[in-house]
Design an enzyme around this catalytic site. Sequence first.
Site, PDB file in Angstrom:
ATOM      1  CG  HIS A   6      22.481 -24.155  -2.404  1.00  0.00           C
ATOM      2  ND1 HIS A   6      22.007 -24.925  -3.372  1.00  0.00           N
ATOM      3  CD2 HIS A   6      23.882 -24.437  -2.546  1.00  0.00           C
ATOM      4  CE1 HIS A   6      22.587 -25.384  -4.092  1.00  0.00           C
ATOM      5  NE2 HIS A   6      23.826 -25.337  -3.666  1.00  0.00           N
ATOM      6  NE  ARG A   7      23.045 -23.967  -6.946  1.00  0.00           N
ATOM      7  CZ  ARG A   7      22.759 -25.041  -7.813  1.00  0.00           C
ATOM      8  NH1 ARG A   7      21.857 -24.694  -8.782  1.00  0.00           N
ATOM      9  NH2 ARG A   7      23.556 -26.275  -7.666  1.00  0.00           N
ATOM     10  CD  GLU A  33      27.134 -22.553  -3.019  1.00  0.00           C
ATOM     11  OE1 GLU A  33      27.700 -23.015  -3.501  1.00  0.00           O
ATOM     12  OE2 GLU A  33      25.907 -21.991  -3.355  1.00  0.00           O
ATOM     13  CG  ASP A  35      27.510 -22.100  -7.457  1.00  0.00           C
ATOM     14  OD1 ASP A  35      28.070 -22.874  -6.733  1.00  0.00           O
ATOM     15  OD2 ASP A  35      26.257 -21.929  -7.634  1.00  0.00           O
ATOM     16  CG  HIS A  47      25.501 -24.340 -10.533  1.00  0.00           C
ATOM     17  ND1 HIS A  47      25.199 -25.576 -11.306  1.00  0.00           N
ATOM     18  CD2 HIS A  47      25.794 -24.961  -9.291  1.00  0.00           C
ATOM     19  CE1 HIS A  47      25.634 -26.618 -10.727  1.00  0.00           C
ATOM     20  NE2 HIS A  47      25.996 -26.210  -9.491  1.00  0.00           N
ATOM     21  CD  GLU A  99      30.595 -24.724  -5.650  1.00  0.00           C
ATOM     22  OE1 GLU A  99      29.544 -24.563  -4.947  1.00  0.00           O
ATOM     23  OE2 GLU A  99      30.975 -25.808  -5.992  1.00  0.00           O
ATOM     24  CE  LYS A 101      29.540 -25.075  -9.023  1.00  0.00           C
ATOM     25  NZ  LYS A 101      29.541 -26.448  -8.255  1.00  0.00           N
ATOM     26  CG  ASP A 219      17.866 -24.761  -2.935  1.00  0.00           C
ATOM     27  OD1 ASP A 219      19.231 -24.506  -2.994  1.00  0.00           O
ATOM     28  OD2 ASP A 219      17.651 -25.737  -3.518  1.00  0.00           O
TER      29      ASP A 219
HETATM   30  O1  G3P Z   1      28.873 -25.360  -1.984  1.00  0.00           O
HETATM   31  C1  G3P Z   1      27.942 -26.239  -1.870  1.00  0.00           C
HETATM   32  C2  G3P Z   1      27.113 -26.878  -3.169  1.00  0.00           C
HETATM   33  O2  G3P Z   1      26.807 -25.554  -3.819  1.00  0.00           O
HETATM   34  C3  G3P Z   1      28.051 -27.521  -4.126  1.00  0.00           C
HETATM   35  O3  G3P Z   1      27.268 -27.785  -5.145  1.00  0.00           O
HETATM   36  O4  G3P Z   1      26.383 -28.002  -7.272  1.00  0.00           O
HETATM   37  O5  G3P Z   1      25.308 -26.851  -5.796  1.00  0.00           O
HETATM   38  O6  G3P Z   1      27.418 -25.913  -6.701  1.00  0.00           O
HETATM   39  P1  G3P Z   1      26.520 -27.164  -6.417  1.00  0.00           P
HETATM   40 MG    MG Z   2      27.761 -24.156  -5.215  1.00  0.00          MG
END
Ligand code: G3P
Ligand code: MG
Length: 233
Positions: A6-7, A33, A35, A47, A99, A101, A219
Amino acid sequence: MFIWAHRGASGIAPENTLQAFEQAIEAGADGIELDVQIVEDVPIVLHDAWLQKTTNGLGLVRSSTLEYVQSLDAGNGQAVPSLQQTLATIAGRCQVNIEIKAPNSAGLVAQDIQLALDNAWFKPEQLIVSSFDHKQLQQFASLMPNIRIGALTACLPTDNSRFAVELKAWSLHCNRDFIDIELVKDAQAQGLKVYVYTVNHVEDITLMQSLGVDGIFTDYPARAIQYFKANCQ
Ligand code: G3P
Ligand code: MG
């Protein structure tokens, strides 16, 4: 269980930076993943809509210049990477979930993805585009029908996965706090993969396992991979 960093490996490196992505790959994550925001019509990997949370800069991303954003420190001396630079660097070493945004950015993201495909950095089946903005997902799908889309939700819908089916999504990306077995079963019965964010603790990993989800965004990809190695032989 599919492990999405995640990120990037954002628990141990500055989020959404090339360093976090390298560490995710090193950990053996199945996918990364990230953003995407837009500055001067260029997709960048960040993000927030504001700069101050994750960089030493100030202000709204969309009102900044690309030159300013790229001069900032996103942590550990890391720059804010562009999407193009990120895709060229990861270059198919794992899957990538982009993703969206920022508003009105599906076309710009599609251009960068096309470039990544043209340069053979990725095969289409290694990429997923997701967003909470389902209108943009629809728009993206009409531009690039060969790229999978992931329908994000932060809530537990009364009609379960219907919105994702209507979007013709490949996967449903749901919030760890708003998920139940009915949603998971319904989505999987419709052929959707179920991926859950953000799952960092062993207690949450085991809960997700018991719900039978297909993957998690974490994470700490190394920690999750270690957990599955030790507990799921
Ligand atoms: O893509 C899953 C998750 O990243 C969505 O929420 O705010 O962490 O981008 P956020
Ligand atoms: Mg995200």
